[in-house]
Design an enzyme around this catalytic site. Structure first.
Site, mmCIF file in Angstrom:
data_model
loop_
_atom_site.group_PDB
_atom_site.id
_atom_site.type_symbol
_atom_site.label_atom_id
_atom_site.label_comp_id
_atom_site.label_asym_id
_atom_site.label_seq_id
_atom_site.Cartn_x
_atom_site.Cartn_y
_atom_site.Cartn_z
ATOM 1 N N GLY A 49 0.779 -1.234 0.000
ATOM 2 C CA GLY A 49 0.000 0.000 0.000
ATOM 3 C C GLY A 49 0.807 1.278 0.000
ATOM 4 O O GLY A 49 0.279 2.345 0.317
ATOM 5 N N GLU A 283 7.426 -5.388 8.564
ATOM 6 C CA GLU A 283 8.068 -6.513 9.243
ATOM 7 C C GLU A 283 7.625 -6.658 10.698
ATOM 8 O O GLU A 283 7.451 -7.780 11.179
ATOM 9 C CB GLU A 283 9.587 -6.386 9.146
ATOM 10 C CG GLU A 283 10.094 -6.584 7.743
ATOM 11 C CD GLU A 283 11.404 -5.868 7.510
ATOM 12 O OE1 GLU A 283 12.399 -6.551 7.250
ATOM 13 O OE2 GLU A 283 11.431 -4.623 7.581
#
Lengths: 323, 159
Positions: A49, A283
């Site tokens: 995104g 992450e």
């Protein structure tokens, strides 16, 4: 017999390249003579995104609809370097570069509008839908197209702050900022087959500021799934430098049946150095899943595993050893 | 060389295919229907899913000549001209797409499921797409999308 257990894990993760490594993002923002707003970055979109939130940031600063912004990205013949879409760094690093460039562009536009409208001050000038107007007297207005003869282009650079760690002592401040996560899971361990099923997950994720909550939820789902696979399924099986489990029939990743429903809690605590306070989460959302699952396995069967993935054969051999 | 006749996305084709050509090669390389993706090429990932005579198949595991006389739906046959299929619309509305590589196969597995069971539970939806691997979404938003599509399709039928 099926035994249930619960576990939690909390993690923190430094985003960006870190450890003193140069971490630079460049962005160009322009308004052309037709009044079009063009943004040039090279933030690779891999589905996370990046493009969406960059456009959202520009829209917020310039008072535009998302469809009014033309984003040119990933084309190295047209864009400057914004670094890799890695290290969970695009929202923070490139977001900061874009915000800087668009804010400078906005102040240039306001300065031009002040002259055009023959006003003595910038005070009270607002921008919305490609029109600059005086808040207290909206008839005093000019649209981008009438204001700009030659395109205005602004290039800005954001360089992250990072300190190389001392090689002797290991001391330093390698990352800034950090993103925090805390997950709780419930598992069911089948003591006959060794199969572990994750039946529920609750994910609390610090994001700084949620630019796009729906994208964040999608990242949490995806990260949890990767962490689940990492914890109990995915094994490369490296022998003599060769990956033995080199196909999906041997290297198992979670399917829709392996994923639990997740309750997601987005924690907002704006980071002062971040664009609109938003930090990277790509992450960080992976990290707490595996340790939470291993803690839940311990709660269920009383066995502490120190190696992942905790595959059914390992569970069975530990259970049998206990007996 | 074999000569086969088949229907793909409601269009009749009569075409020559080599013996060693798989259905996915026919679709992608000969007919340029590149919406069908090749992932693993061994029937594990489901990226190449198409609907063949009402059943989902991995088009990498079907030889082209085996498709003789069959009726096939690919992702290109889902939308009605410019109108997206309710499943496709729901995928957009629920944010069920990230990188998008698994999406064509997911949408077709969802269609096949909803064609047979128009009001599935979330568990049945998970089972219906369990042959399609996705690395990005963690599946939950895909399940949300298929649940929404099922509701939309049932409401459309009522009207």
């Amino acid at each position: 017999m099926k035994k249930r257990g619960k576990g939690i894990a909390a993690t923190f993760y430094g985003t960006g390249y870190g450890n003193g490594f140069p971490d630079v993002s460049k962005a160009v923002a322009e308004v052309d003579h037709d009044g079009n707003v063009n943004i040039y970055v090279c933030a690779t979109e891999v589905g996370q995104g990046a493009k969406t939130i960059i456009i959202q940031m520009v829209a917020e600063i310039l008072g535009l609809g998302m469809n009014d912004i033309h984003l040119i990205s990933e084309d190295t013949s047209q864009t400057l370097d914004t670094g890799t879409a890695a290290a969970s760094r695009q929202t923070y690093n490139t977001g900061n570069a874009v915000k800087k460039a668009v804010e400078v562009l906005k102040s240039k536009l306001l300065e031009k509008a002040k002259e055009h409208l023959k006003l003595p001050s910038l005070l009270g000038l607002e921008v919305k839908d490609k029109v600059i107007y005086l808040k207290t007297f909206p008839k005093k207005r000019v649209c981008f197209k009438d204001l700009i003869e030659e395109k205005i282009s602004v290039e800005e650079t954001f360089t992250a702050q990072t300190v190389q760690m001392d090689e002797e002592t290991g001391q330093g401040a390698p990352y800034w900022p950090y993103t925090f996560s805390c997950y709780g899971v419930e598992v069911e361990v089948d003591t006959e087959t060794g199969i572990i099923e994750v039946i529920k997950g609750v994910c609390a994720q610090d994001v700084g500021r949620a630019i796009n909550p729906e994208l964040i939820e999608g990242q949490i789902d995806g990260g949890f799934s990767m962490g689940l696979g990492y914890g109990i399924m995915e094994k490369l099986n490296c022998k003599d430098g060769e990956i033995k489990n080199n196909k999906f029939s041997k290297y198992l990743i979670p399917t829709a049946l392996d994923m639990p429903e997740l309750e997601k809690i987005i924690v907002e605590d704006p980071e002062s150095s971040a664009p609109f306070g938003a930090k990277g989460i790509g992450e960080p959302v992976i990290l707490p899943a595996a340790p939470a699952i291993l803690n839940a396995i311990y709660d269920a069967i009383g066995v502490r595993f120190y190696e992942i993935p905790v595959t059914p054969d390992k569970v069975l051999s530990e259970i049998n050893r206990e007996i | 060389m074999n000569h086969i006749s088949l229907t793909i996305n409601k269009k009749m084709y009569s075409i020559d295919v080599e013996e060693d050509v798989r259905l996915i090669d026919l679709l992608r390389d000969q007919l340029f229907l590149t919406g069908t993706k090749e992932g693993c090429g061994e029937g594990e990932c489901g990226a190449c899913t198409v609907i063949m005579d009402g059943r989902v198949v991995n088009s990498c595991l079907v030889m082209a000549f085996q498709a003789e006389g069959s009726n096939i739906t690919t992702i290109e046959g889902m939308s009605d001209k410019d109108e997206l299929h309710p499943i496709q619309k729901a995928f957009l509305d629920k944010g069920a797409v990230q990188c998008g590589f698994c999406t064509p196969g997911m949408v077709l597995s969802a269609k096949s499921l909803l064609d047979k069971n128009e009001n599935p539970t979330r568990e049945e939806i998970r089972e219906g797409i369990s042959g399609n691997l996705c690395r990005c979404t963690g599946y939950n938003k895909i399940v949300d999308a298929i649940e929404l599509a099922s509701k939309e399709i049932r409401e459309e039928k009522k009207e």
